[in-house]
Design a protein around this motif. Structure first.
Motif, short mmCIF file in Angstrom:
data_model
loop_
_atom_site.label_atom_id
_atom_site.label_comp_id
_atom_site.label_asym_id
_atom_site.label_seq_id
_atom_site.Cartn_x
_atom_site.Cartn_y
_atom_site.Cartn_z
N THR A 86 0.83 -1.20 0.00
CA THR A 86 0.00 0.00 0.00
C THR A 86 0.87 1.25 0.00
O THR A 86 1.82 1.35 0.77
CB THR A 86 -0.93 0.01 1.24
OG1 THR A 86 -1.76 -1.16 1.18
CG2 THR A 86 -1.80 1.24 1.27
N GLU A 87 0.51 2.18 -0.87
CA GLU A 87 1.23 3.45 -0.92
C GLU A 87 0.80 4.29 0.28
O GLU A 87 -0.37 4.61 0.46
CB GLU A 87 0.92 4.20 -2.21
CG GLU A 87 1.75 5.43 -2.39
CD GLU A 87 1.50 6.10 -3.73
OE1 GLU A 87 1.62 7.34 -3.76
OE2 GLU A 87 1.18 5.41 -4.70
N LEU A 88 1.75 4.62 1.13
CA LEU A 88 1.49 5.41 2.32
C LEU A 88 2.36 6.66 2.26
O LEU A 88 3.56 6.57 1.99
CB LEU A 88 1.84 4.61 3.59
CG LEU A 88 1.07 3.31 3.81
CD1 LEU A 88 1.66 2.54 4.98
CD2 LEU A 88 -0.40 3.59 4.06
N SER A 89 1.76 7.82 2.53
CA SER A 89 2.54 9.05 2.57
C SER A 89 2.54 9.60 3.99
O SER A 89 1.69 9.25 4.81
CB SER A 89 1.98 10.08 1.60
OG SER A 89 0.74 10.56 2.05
N SER A 90 3.47 10.50 4.26
CA SER A 90 3.62 11.04 5.61
C SER A 90 2.42 11.83 6.08
O SER A 90 2.28 12.09 7.27
CB SER A 90 4.88 11.91 5.68
OG SER A 90 4.76 13.01 4.80
N SER A 91 1.52 12.21 5.18
CA SER A 91 0.33 12.96 5.59
C SER A 91 -0.81 12.04 6.03
O SER A 91 -1.87 12.53 6.42
CB SER A 91 -0.14 13.84 4.44
OG SER A 91 -0.55 13.03 3.34
N MET A 92 -0.62 10.75 5.98
CA MET A 92 -1.67 9.79 6.29
C MET A 92 -1.64 9.33 7.75
O MET A 92 -0.65 9.50 8.45
CB MET A 92 -1.54 8.55 5.40
CG MET A 92 -1.77 8.82 3.95
SD MET A 92 -1.47 7.28 3.04
CE MET A 92 -2.38 7.63 1.56
#
Length: 170
Positions: A86-92
């Motif tokens: 899963t693509e996870l970014s620091s804003s999540m």
């Protein structure tokens, strides 16, 4: 069972579900109105949440997705094995339901996510199965079990570790 009785049972079941949905919608509306009056900044943050911003990892004991749904907060639900892909970014925000058991590659993905600034939220056994595994020496299970009671997390302020830096900052 007659067809009329069966239809009646189905309609009663549907009305109970609809009543629950109405109650949840009313509670979510009340929450938003209360925040608008008491904490407009918190309401603005709540309104800014998008479905891709909250990722919930399915569990078998806790169901944070029910709370999110009741508050009308959109989220994306994934299985523990899907975390690694899963693509996870620091804003999540990544929310891991109990028990938090997942493959090692998913745990490594969570570590990269948190170290990049992402927010990890776990419930009870996921503390042991995720946080203790991913960030050794930050939290340790005491070996005891509880029923349904709520117990505090004790942080050692003297240690220079991730937990004390995150939980104790002002």
């Amino acid at each position: 069972m007659t067809r009329a009785l069966l239809v009646g049972c189905v309609l009663l079941s549907f009305s109970a579900i609809a009543a629950d949905a109405k109650s949840e919608a009313a509670a979510a509306d009340l929450l938003r109105k209360r925040l608008a009056n008491e904490d407009p900044q918190a309401k603005a943050m709540l309104d800014a949440v998008k479905g891709k911003d909250i990722v919930v990892v399915a569990g078998s004991m806790d169901h944070i997705e029910q709370v999110l749904a009741a508050a009308q907060l959109p989220y994306t639900m994934i299985q523990p094995a899907e975390v690694a892909k899963t693509e996870l970014s620091s804003s999540m925000i990544l929310m891991v339901n109990c028990p938090g058991v997942m493959p090692p590659e998913s745990l490594r993905r969570i570590e990269r996510f948190v170290r990049a600034g992402g927010l990890l939220y776990t419930t009870d056994w996921a503390l042991k199965n995720v946080v203790e595994q991913v960030f050794p020496n930050t939290i340790k299970h005491n070996g005891m079990s509880t029923g349904d009671e709520v117990v505090p997390v004790l942080v050692d302020e003297k240690s220079d570790n991730l937990m004390s830096q995150m939980l104790l900052r002002k």
